[in-house]
Design an enzyme around this catalytic site. Structure first.
Site, PDB file in Angstrom:
ATOM      1  N   HIS A   1       1.075  -1.417   0.227  1.00 42.88           N
ATOM      2  CA  HIS A   1      -0.327  -0.143   0.187  1.00 42.88           C
ATOM      3  C   HIS A   1       0.671   1.543   0.697  1.00 42.88           C
ATOM      4  CE1 HIS A   1       0.195  -0.211   4.609  1.00 42.88           C
ATOM      5  NE2 HIS A   1       0.095   1.255   4.634  1.00 42.88           N
TER       6      HIS A   1
ATOM      7  N   ASP B   1      -0.074  -7.612   1.606  1.00 42.36           N
ATOM      8  CA  ASP B   1       0.752  -6.216   1.820  1.00 42.36           C
ATOM      9  C   ASP B   1       2.059  -5.880   1.199  1.00 42.36           C
ATOM     10  OD1 ASP B   1       0.566  -3.622   1.777  1.00 42.36           O
ATOM     11  OD2 ASP B   1      -0.385  -3.487   3.474  1.00 42.36           O
TER      12      ASP B   1
ATOM     13  N   SER C   1       4.656   2.489   7.742  1.00 45.08           N
ATOM     14  CA  SER C   1       4.926   1.686   7.019  1.00 45.08           C
ATOM     15  C   SER C   1       5.307   1.098   6.417  1.00 45.08           C
ATOM     16  CB  SER C   1       3.138   1.752   6.262  1.00 45.08           C
ATOM     17  OG  SER C   1       2.406   1.599   6.595  1.00 45.08           O
TER      18      SER C   1
END
Length: 218
Positions: free
Chosen positions: A32, A62, A138
């Site tokens: 993402h 992910d 992230s």
């Protein structure tokens, strides 16, 4: 004076983190983080920046691999996420809110957490930590007290306080060779819609997904 002004188009700058897993510029991050359109740039700790290209991605876990043209880079050392214990100290490192090279400390709050992003993407077996994670963390590493990477910081629960989740590095290492070689992960699937029957303990299949293996098999 009262004419309508043309609409402005703003290019949104996304920030994220990553870990170098090969001296020749192979970097692991979250899918993402790099899934938006536009150019991709990697900035290292000693300030040089490199254009990057996307090599591989896996939506379900992910994960993404990107490549920069660089040599002899320092690489991370993987730890053993299976040996993590609840209450153990960990550090989260990343580009938190665009503030580069931020380190936050916390503990392993729980292991094996299962989450679902808007009911779609499954985050299974996650490491829960209370080390503060923000936008930009992230794809960054969760490390143990020996400096070894035990997880990839992936998601948070915004309404909670210090509820961050990292993908265990052991699970990533299992699929990493295939991700590098093929650019994606091939998974077996059946393609049925089912729900459990509480009275009998059985699973009731009440539909199949169009063009799935189950649908083609009748």
């Amino acid at each position: 004076f009262f004419r309508e002004f043309p609409k402005r188009i703003y290019m949104e700058k996304m920030v994220g983190s990553g870990i170098i897993i090969h001296p020749d510029g192979l970097i692991l991050t979250n899918q993402h983080v790099v899934d938006r359109q536009g150019s991709l740039e990697v900035v290292l700790t000693d300030d040089p920046s490199f254009p990057a290209r996307k090599l591989a991605k896996d939506y379900q876990m992910d994960l993404a691999l990107i490549q920069i043209e660089a040599k002899n880079l320092p690489v991370v050392t993987f730890g053993d996420s299976g040996r993590l214990r609840v209450g153990e100290w960990v550090l989260a490192i990343g580009n938190s809110l665009g503030l580069e090279y931020t380190v936050s400390a916390g503990i392993v709050s729980a292991k094996g957490r299962d989450l679902y992003e808007d009911g779609i993407r499954p985050y299974l077996g996650m490491i829960q930590t209370d080390a503060p994670l923000n936008l930009g963390n992230s794809g960054g590493p969760l490390v143990d007290m020996k400096g070894k990477v035990v997880g990839l910081n992936t998601t948070v629960i915004p309404k909670g306080q210090s509820l961050g989740f990292a993908t265990p590095i052991n699970e990533i290492r299992e699929i990493l060779p295939e991700l590098i070689e093929k650019g994606e992960i091939e998974r077996a699937w059946l393609g049925v819609v089912a729900q459990p029957e509480r009275a009998t303990g059985r699973l009731l299949i009440y539909n199949t997904i169009p063009d799935s293996p189950a649908h083609r098999a009748g």
